[in-house]
Write a protein that holds these residues in place. Structure first.
Motif, short mmCIF file in Angstrom:
data_model
loop_
_atom_site.label_atom_id
_atom_site.label_comp_id
_atom_site.label_asym_id
_atom_site.label_seq_id
_atom_site.Cartn_x
_atom_site.Cartn_y
_atom_site.Cartn_z
N SER B 80 1.23 -1.32 -0.10
CA SER B 80 0.20 -0.13 0.28
C SER B 80 0.71 1.07 -0.38
N VAL B 81 0.16 2.46 -0.69
CA VAL B 81 1.28 3.96 -0.16
C VAL B 81 1.66 3.74 0.80
N ALA B 82 1.00 3.73 2.01
CA ALA B 82 1.70 3.23 3.49
C ALA B 82 2.86 3.01 4.17
N ASP B 83 2.30 1.84 3.63
CA ASP B 83 3.18 1.26 4.15
C ASP B 83 4.58 1.39 3.08
N PHE B 84 4.56 1.30 2.09
CA PHE B 84 5.89 2.55 1.48
C PHE B 84 6.04 3.43 1.26
N ASP B 85 5.74 4.09 2.00
CA ASP B 85 6.25 5.36 2.92
C ASP B 85 6.54 5.38 4.14
N GLU B 86 5.97 4.61 4.48
CA GLU B 86 6.58 4.39 5.73
C GLU B 86 8.39 3.57 5.46
N LEU B 87 8.28 2.46 4.80
CA LEU B 87 9.18 1.85 4.38
C LEU B 87 10.67 2.70 3.54
N VAL B 88 9.82 4.20 2.81
CA VAL B 88 10.91 4.66 2.61
C VAL B 88 11.87 5.36 3.74
#
Lengths: 220, 220
Positions: B80-88
């Motif tokens: 998800s976009v949220a998960d991706f943002d957190e990952l970055v």
DNA sequence: GACGCGTATTCTATCGATAAAATCTCTCGA
DNA sequence: TCGAGAGATTTTATCGATAGAATACGCGTC
């Protein structure tokens, strides 16, 4: 973590139960570092078949608490002074950023939780069996406001690995050291949002604990 | 990694094979994020029984590539976009310390390996199938001198999670951006041991890649 | 008295089967 | 037409059994 709630309500799968108990036994030192982990023996001991045990061991291997030998089964991750030193280094560096981001993002609720955790820790003496838990809770509260669950989880993983060493040398004394004062100083710096000071104090805290533990380890 | 050598010599256990192939398929997007992972189907597809598959899935769950539903089996970790943002975010913060320590500890051999990795990357265009690998190798070379294998491993784990997102939006273009120049600048700063500049450039590199990917993700 | 080799035993890795749980489907009734 | 519920079907979690390695043991030899 809603998972915890679910787990306590629903019957946890056998694998989950075994995973939890195995981890506990590893952290408490019941299963000593380096010890061979025979699947069948563990299965009997936990009242389960081989499959759940094996699955749990696989997970724990990925978490670094257990080691997998090519086709010779599993053993509890060995403990050595070198491994311990590396672990402490990693913790200092990782928590440097996690603590910083926690301080930058902490809201009033975080502050209050930290004050409470510190209060609880202060009231216990180190000999109290509850001390360990309160200590862990205090350190977790420090980092709790870091906006990255991933990094918080990594810090938690390292904390667990460190706990194993504490179990190995549990009778260690800390002569000439005021651990409570260190905690107080860390809490104070954190609440004042003084990032560099808080980080330095925390690292110093870890490093001096490590120095004592290392000595105890080497003596064994 | 001597483990790799061993693996290639000895017959890898079925579990290890399955683990590897499953991870590959997850990273390459063959098994899409969120997809249900039925044990039996996977077992047939990989020519193994249920036990090795199940064990491999357990490990992958601990690594964060797979999710375990209470008693509903496994699924590929959702994207998800949220998960991706957190990952970055996690990557930027983690690699901040890992890169710093790598620069502080890098010896001449590390410098040379970095130069080689950059050279190889420079010679390829992004469309080349070898580019992905060279890119990964370059970033790994940057961090390779960090004295903490634990932290390097964590950085590697995050890189893998990020790779999944690249697979999701593989056709993404980077208009108005000179990725090669970014790599060159990072390599230069690293070799000059300019810690703050190298860290800033690396984070900027991740963040702008992320911005493009995020857009592509949101469109899907 | 120590070393090397072949055999017995112990463990691991893996399979196939099965009970329990979850999901789907189809029918009936409002 | 929509929803509830019984039953059929799929899938999971787990067990017990077994082949194949690895280890330990004991014997004969130098």
């Amino acid at each position: 973590m809603q998972a915890n709630i679910d787990e306590s309500l629903a019957t946890p799968s056998l694998t989950a139960q075994v995973h939890r108990r195995l981890r506990d036994d590893l952290l408490r030192g019941v299963l000593a570092p380096g010890a061979k982990l025979k699947v069948q023996a563990l299965a009997e001991s936990y009242g389960a078949g081989a499959s759940p045990v094996r699955e749990a061991l696989s997970s724990l291997a990925a978490e670094g608490l257990v080691e997998r030998l090519d086709s010779r089964g599993f053993r509890a991750a060995p403990a050595s002074v070198a491994d311990f030193d590396e672990l402490v280094r990693a913790r200092c560096w990782l928590e440097e950023v996690v603590l910083r981001e926690s301080l930058l993002a902490g809201d009033p609720a975080w502050e209050e939780a930290l004050v409470v955790a510190h209060w609880r820790l202060k009231r216990l003496i180190r000999a109290d069996p509850a001390w360990e838990g309160a200590h862990a809770a205090f350190h977790q509260a420090l980092l709790a406001a870091c906006p990255s669950p991933t990094l918080r989880g990594m810090a938690e993983t390292l904390r667990e690995r460190a706990e194993r060493y504490r179990a190995v040398a549990k009778s260690v004394a800390y002569p000439g050291r005021d651990v409570a004062a260190e905690h107080a100083a860390i809490a104070e710096a954190a609440l004042a949002r003084e990032v560099p000071r808080a980080v330095a104090l925390l690292q110093e805290h870890y490093r001096s604990t490590a120095a004592f533990l290392r000595e105890a380890l080497a003596k064994r």
